[in-house]
Design an enzyme around this catalytic site. Structure first.
Site, PDB file in Angstrom:
ATOM      1  CG  ASP A  11      -2.047   1.011   1.108  1.00 15.48           C
ATOM      2  OD1 ASP A  11      -2.422   1.348  -0.029  1.00 15.48           O
ATOM      3  OD2 ASP A  11      -2.542   1.474   2.150  1.00 15.48           O
ATOM      4  CG  HIS A  28      -0.657   2.187  -9.259  1.00 12.65           C
ATOM      5  ND1 HIS A  28      -0.811   1.875  -7.927  1.00 12.65           N
ATOM      6  CD2 HIS A  28      -1.774   2.874  -9.613  1.00 12.65           C
ATOM      7  CE1 HIS A  28      -1.984   2.367  -7.504  1.00 12.65           C
ATOM      8  NE2 HIS A  28      -2.567   2.981  -8.502  1.00 12.65           N
ATOM      9  CG  LEU A 122       9.260 -16.941  -3.872  1.00 13.54           C
ATOM     10  CD1 LEU A 122       9.105 -16.974  -2.354  1.00 13.54           C
ATOM     11  CD2 LEU A 122       9.627 -15.519  -4.315  1.00 13.54           C
TER      12      LEU A 122
HETATM   13  C1  IPE Z   1      -5.403  -2.702  -0.071  1.00 16.47           C
HETATM   14  O1  IPE Z   1      -5.084  -1.359  -0.233  1.00 16.47           O
HETATM   15  C2  IPE Z   1      -5.360  -3.402  -1.388  1.00 16.47           C
HETATM   16  C3  IPE Z   1      -4.051  -3.557  -1.991  1.00 16.47           C
HETATM   17  C4  IPE Z   1      -2.913  -3.185  -1.508  1.00 16.47           C
HETATM   18  C5  IPE Z   1      -4.048  -4.244  -3.261  1.00 16.47           C
HETATM   19  P1  IPE Z   1      -6.213  -0.252  -0.375  1.00 16.47           P
HETATM   20  O2  IPE Z   1      -5.527   1.050  -0.515  1.00 16.47           O
HETATM   21  O3  IPE Z   1      -7.173  -0.615  -1.448  1.00 16.47           O
HETATM   22  O4  IPE Z   1      -6.958  -0.360   1.029  1.00 16.47           O
HETATM   23  P2  IPE Z   1      -7.889   0.691   1.785  1.00 16.47           P
HETATM   24  O5  IPE Z   1      -8.903   1.156   0.783  1.00 16.47           O
HETATM   25  O6  IPE Z   1      -7.013   1.794   2.236  1.00 16.47           O
HETATM   26  O7  IPE Z   1      -8.456  -0.074   2.919  1.00 16.47           O
HETATM   27  C1  IPE Z   2      -1.723   0.209  -3.335  1.00 11.65           C
HETATM   28  O1  IPE Z   2      -1.461   1.572  -3.327  1.00 11.65           O
HETATM   29  C2  IPE Z   2      -1.932  -0.321  -4.739  1.00 11.65           C
HETATM   30  C3  IPE Z   2      -3.294  -0.773  -5.016  1.00 11.65           C
HETATM   31  C4  IPE Z   2      -4.270  -0.782  -4.166  1.00 11.65           C
HETATM   32  C5  IPE Z   2      -3.563  -1.235  -6.364  1.00 11.65           C
HETATM   33  P1  IPE Z   2      -2.646   2.647  -3.291  1.00 11.65           P
HETATM   34  O2  IPE Z   2      -3.028   2.949  -4.693  1.00 11.65           O
HETATM   35  O3  IPE Z   2      -3.753   2.182  -2.426  1.00 11.65           O
HETATM   36  O4  IPE Z   2      -1.905   3.875  -2.650  1.00 11.65           O
HETATM   37  P2  IPE Z   2      -2.481   4.903  -1.584  1.00 11.65           P
HETATM   38  O5  IPE Z   2      -2.939   4.089  -0.400  1.00 11.65           O
HETATM   39  O6  IPE Z   2      -3.620   5.627  -2.230  1.00 11.65           O
HETATM   40  O7  IPE Z   2      -1.340   5.788  -1.267  1.00 11.65           O
HETATM   41 MG    MG Z   3      -4.133   2.430  -0.437  1.00  4.81          MG
END
Ligand code: IPE
Ligand code: IPE
Ligand code: MG
Length: 241
Positions: A11, A28, A122
């Site tokens: 995240d 990303h 792995l």
């Molecule tokens: C969780 O992150 C999903 C992934 C890392 C793929 P999100 O950014 O979607 O989670 P929330 O919305 O903060 O809970």
């Molecule tokens: C995690 O990073 C990647 C996915 C959920 C695909 P985020 O896109 O949720 O990044 P933040 O949390 O908004 O910074």
């Molecule tokens: Mg996120």
């Protein structure tokens, strides 16, 4: 090392990009590099299973453009990284409800999951359109269907057998769960499989999560006492025996 399975909620990509005044998708893209280094660290430490949360069942509700870019990036990464991963001994699998993806992407995932490295180091599970609650319901449905077909009976259901119906099958339970990006939640990632995982919430945003930070967490994990309901004294006695 008693560390057989690491799971990571990757995240913080969006915030990383926003801090740099760039579109979220830039984050990303940067996150792919971290995936590469994380895999390498696992291989280096001899950790046999890694499960990465790449796209949740809830992430479809993001802006259409972002979802589209994530799909493109996913496809591109599979095309670009697979040969090298195979060379490094990485077997890729995909968990989640894969039916929702385009035919092309489904085909690609199927193709990649059929490839086996010569020297397996792995097992890499990539969770896409994954939800922990979906996983449990899907397992319950498949179990019920086996009961109706006479393949098993309700009395035969044990925790171990139920585990086999879940998407990670008979693989080991998660020992270490890491979430980067500073949030303290599970966000519907693996639920059953983290029943006794050691959890680390790391403030670093995913694109900045480097091998040093990862190795530090692995070292801290080694210092934790996993008691599984026993007392500290019992654990020490067993260690000394
Ligand atoms: C969780 O992150 C999903 C992934 C890392 C793929 P999100 O950014 O979607 O989670 P929330 O919305 O903060 O809970
Ligand atoms: C995690 O990073 C990647 C996915 C959920 C695909 P985020 O896109 O949720 O990044 P933040 O949390 O908004 O910074
Ligand atoms: Mg996120």
């Amino acid at each position: 090392m008693n560390l057989k399975h690491i799971a990571i909620i990757m995240d913080g990509n969006g915030r990383w990009a926003t801090q740099r005044k760039r579109p979220r998708t830039f984050g990303h893209q940067a996150g792919v590099k971290t995936v590469r280094s994380t895999i390498e660290t696992c291989v280096k430490h001899g950790i046999p299973n890694l499960t990465l949360f790449a796209f949740s069942s809830e992430n479809w509700s993001r802006p259409e453009k972002e979802v589209q870019r994530l799909m493109e990036l996913f496809m591109r990464s599979l095309n670009k990284e697979t040969a090298e991963l195979l060379k490094q001994g990485v077997k890729q699998s995909f968990i989640g409800d894969l039916n929702r993806f385009s035919e092309k992407l489904q085909h690609k995932m199927f193709e990649v999951s059929e490839l086996h490295p010569e020297d397996l180091k792995l097992n890499l599970n990539i969770a896409v359109n994954y939800g922990g609650k979906w996983d449990v319901v899907d397992a319950a449905k498949n179990f019920a269907s086996d009961v109706l077909n006479g393949k098993t009976s309700i009395d035969d259901l044990s925790e171990e057998q139920f585990n086999n119906y879940l998407s990670l099958g008979d693989g080991p339970m998660v020992d270490l769960l890491i979430r980067t990006g500073g949030e303290h939640r599970i966000s519907n990632f693996l639920l059953w499989q983290i029943a006794y995982a050691e959890i680390f919430f790391e403030d670093t945003l995913w694109p900045d999560f480097d091998a040093t930070t990862f190795s530090q967490i692995i070292n801290k994990f080694q210092q934790r006492e996993r008691r599984f309901g026993q007392t500290s004294e019992q654990i020490k006695e067993q260690k000394d025996a």
